[in-house]
Design a protein around this motif. Structure first.
Motif, PDB file in Angstrom:
ATOM      1  N   LEU A  67       0.861  -1.180   0.000  1.00  0.00           N
ATOM      2  CA  LEU A  67       0.000   0.000   0.000  1.00  0.00           C
ATOM      3  C   LEU A  67       0.896   1.229   0.000  1.00  0.00           C
ATOM      4  O   LEU A  67       1.941   1.232   0.662  1.00  0.00           O
ATOM      5  CB  LEU A  67      -0.878   0.054   1.256  1.00  0.00           C
ATOM      6  CG  LEU A  67      -2.078  -0.847   1.355  1.00  0.00           C
ATOM      7  CD1 LEU A  67      -2.759  -0.657   2.707  1.00  0.00           C
ATOM      8  CD2 LEU A  67      -3.060  -0.585   0.232  1.00  0.00           C
ATOM      9  N   PRO A  68       0.487   2.279  -0.684  1.00  0.00           N
ATOM     10  CA  PRO A  68       1.310   3.486  -0.670  1.00  0.00           C
ATOM     11  C   PRO A  68       1.113   4.282   0.612  1.00  0.00           C
ATOM     12  O   PRO A  68       0.064   4.209   1.254  1.00  0.00           O
ATOM     13  CB  PRO A  68       0.783   4.273  -1.877  1.00  0.00           C
ATOM     14  CG  PRO A  68      -0.649   3.866  -1.968  1.00  0.00           C
ATOM     15  CD  PRO A  68      -0.683   2.419  -1.547  1.00  0.00           C
ATOM     16  N   HIS A  69       2.143   5.020   0.986  1.00  0.00           N
ATOM     17  CA  HIS A  69       2.041   5.971   2.086  1.00  0.00           C
ATOM     18  C   HIS A  69       2.688   7.276   1.645  1.00  0.00           C
ATOM     19  O   HIS A  69       3.558   7.292   0.770  1.00  0.00           O
ATOM     20  CB  HIS A  69       2.710   5.448   3.360  1.00  0.00           C
ATOM     21  CG  HIS A  69       4.206   5.485   3.338  1.00  0.00           C
ATOM     22  ND1 HIS A  69       4.929   6.650   3.467  1.00  0.00           N
ATOM     23  CD2 HIS A  69       5.117   4.496   3.180  1.00  0.00           C
ATOM     24  CE1 HIS A  69       6.215   6.382   3.391  1.00  0.00           C
ATOM     25  NE2 HIS A  69       6.354   5.072   3.212  1.00  0.00           N
ATOM     26  N   ASP A  70       2.254   8.376   2.225  1.00  0.00           N
ATOM     27  CA  ASP A  70       2.892   9.662   1.929  1.00  0.00           C
ATOM     28  C   ASP A  70       3.407  10.342   3.189  1.00  0.00           C
ATOM     29  O   ASP A  70       3.944  11.436   3.135  1.00  0.00           O
ATOM     30  CB  ASP A  70       1.973  10.589   1.129  1.00  0.00           C
ATOM     31  CG  ASP A  70       0.635  10.823   1.811  1.00  0.00           C
ATOM     32  OD1 ASP A  70       0.440  10.371   2.958  1.00  0.00           O
ATOM     33  OD2 ASP A  70      -0.222  11.467   1.186  1.00  0.00           O
ATOM     34  N   ASP A  71       3.237   9.677   4.324  1.00  0.00           N
ATOM     35  CA  ASP A  71       3.758  10.175   5.596  1.00  0.00           C
ATOM     36  C   ASP A  71       4.081   8.949   6.452  1.00  0.00           C
ATOM     37  O   ASP A  71       3.190   8.386   7.090  1.00  0.00           O
ATOM     38  CB  ASP A  71       2.712  11.066   6.275  1.00  0.00           C
ATOM     39  CG  ASP A  71       3.193  11.659   7.587  1.00  0.00           C
ATOM     40  OD1 ASP A  71       4.089  11.072   8.242  1.00  0.00           O
ATOM     41  OD2 ASP A  71       2.653  12.703   7.983  1.00  0.00           O
ATOM     42  N   PRO A  72       5.351   8.520   6.439  1.00  0.00           N
ATOM     43  CA  PRO A  72       5.674   7.273   7.131  1.00  0.00           C
ATOM     44  C   PRO A  72       5.356   7.281   8.619  1.00  0.00           C
ATOM     45  O   PRO A  72       4.876   6.284   9.155  1.00  0.00           O
ATOM     46  CB  PRO A  72       7.171   7.085   6.881  1.00  0.00           C
ATOM     47  CG  PRO A  72       7.668   8.336   6.284  1.00  0.00           C
ATOM     48  CD  PRO A  72       6.505   9.120   5.791  1.00  0.00           C
ATOM     49  N   VAL A 132       3.242  -4.076   3.267  1.00  0.00           N
ATOM     50  CA  VAL A 132       4.406  -3.215   3.122  1.00  0.00           C
ATOM     51  C   VAL A 132       3.907  -1.845   2.684  1.00  0.00           C
ATOM     52  O   VAL A 132       3.293  -1.706   1.628  1.00  0.00           O
ATOM     53  CB  VAL A 132       5.422  -3.776   2.108  1.00  0.00           C
ATOM     54  CG1 VAL A 132       6.621  -2.844   1.988  1.00  0.00           C
ATOM     55  CG2 VAL A 132       5.851  -5.190   2.495  1.00  0.00           C
ATOM     56  N   LEU A 133       4.122  -0.868   3.541  1.00  0.00           N
ATOM     57  CA  LEU A 133       3.763   0.516   3.228  1.00  0.00           C
ATOM     58  C   LEU A 133       4.957   1.114   2.506  1.00  0.00           C
ATOM     59  O   LEU A 133       6.076   1.109   3.027  1.00  0.00           O
ATOM     60  CB  LEU A 133       3.444   1.272   4.512  1.00  0.00           C
ATOM     61  CG  LEU A 133       2.359   0.616   5.377  1.00  0.00           C
ATOM     62  CD1 LEU A 133       2.321   1.253   6.754  1.00  0.00           C
ATOM     63  CD2 LEU A 133       1.012   0.684   4.691  1.00  0.00           C
ATOM     64  N   GLU A 134       4.724   1.599   1.298  1.00  0.00           N
ATOM     65  CA  GLU A 134       5.839   2.042   0.466  1.00  0.00           C
ATOM     66  C   GLU A 134       5.594   3.434  -0.102  1.00  0.00           C
ATOM     67  O   GLU A 134       4.450   3.845  -0.265  1.00  0.00           O
ATOM     68  CB  GLU A 134       6.060   1.065  -0.684  1.00  0.00           C
ATOM     69  CG  GLU A 134       4.913   1.025  -1.671  1.00  0.00           C
ATOM     70  CD  GLU A 134       5.182   0.141  -2.871  1.00  0.00           C
ATOM     71  OE1 GLU A 134       6.339  -0.211  -3.124  1.00  0.00           O
ATOM     72  OE2 GLU A 134       4.207  -0.180  -3.559  1.00  0.00           O
TER      73      GLU A 134
END
Length: 136
Positions: free
Chosen positions: A10-15, A55-57
């Protein structure tokens, strides 16, 4: 044939916000956190179930992604239409109460769907839509 789902992305834009959400709101374990700044790959998963991970990427870490594609991905993430996740629980109402008391953006309260499931929906900090179904 014996095949299982091991990891999905899954995408993330703020880890940091993503770690807080998946760890503190959903109760997942943080299993790995590699990279620096916004270019971090963070592996999370349900406690006691090491064979299933998310996995947040970073959504545009691939150098072959064009600026136009990057803008499309960012726009779709903001609308919550880029990625989705379906989770399941034995206690939908209890799970909803815990999630609702956190920082989650609730999209839909627990509802009996016309297609036979009972679920609720929320968004993670990146806008990914998460539906949580009651196991039956």
């Amino acid at each position: 044939m014996d095949i299982n789902i091991h990891s999905t992305f899954l995408p993330h834009d703020d880890p940091d916000a993503s770690v807080a959400f998946y760890r503190d709101v959903l109760g997942f374990e943080v299993r790995n956190d590699v990279g620096q700044g916004s270019m971090r790959w963070i592996t999370v998963g349900p406690a006691g179930r090491p064979d299933t991970s998310i996995v947040l990427e970073p959504p545009y870490a691939d150098p072959s992604v064009t600026d136009e594609e990057r803008a499309t991905v960012v726009g779709m993430m903001a609308k919550g239409t880029f990625a989705r996740l379906l989770l399941a629980t034995d206690d939908l109402d209890g799970t909803f109460e815990k999630v609702q008391s956190g920082t989650a953006e609730i999209v839909q309260e627990p509802t009996d769907q016309p297609y036979g499931v009972r679920d609720f929906a929320l968004r993670d900090p990146a806008g990914n839509l998460i539906r949580v179904q009651e196991r039956r």
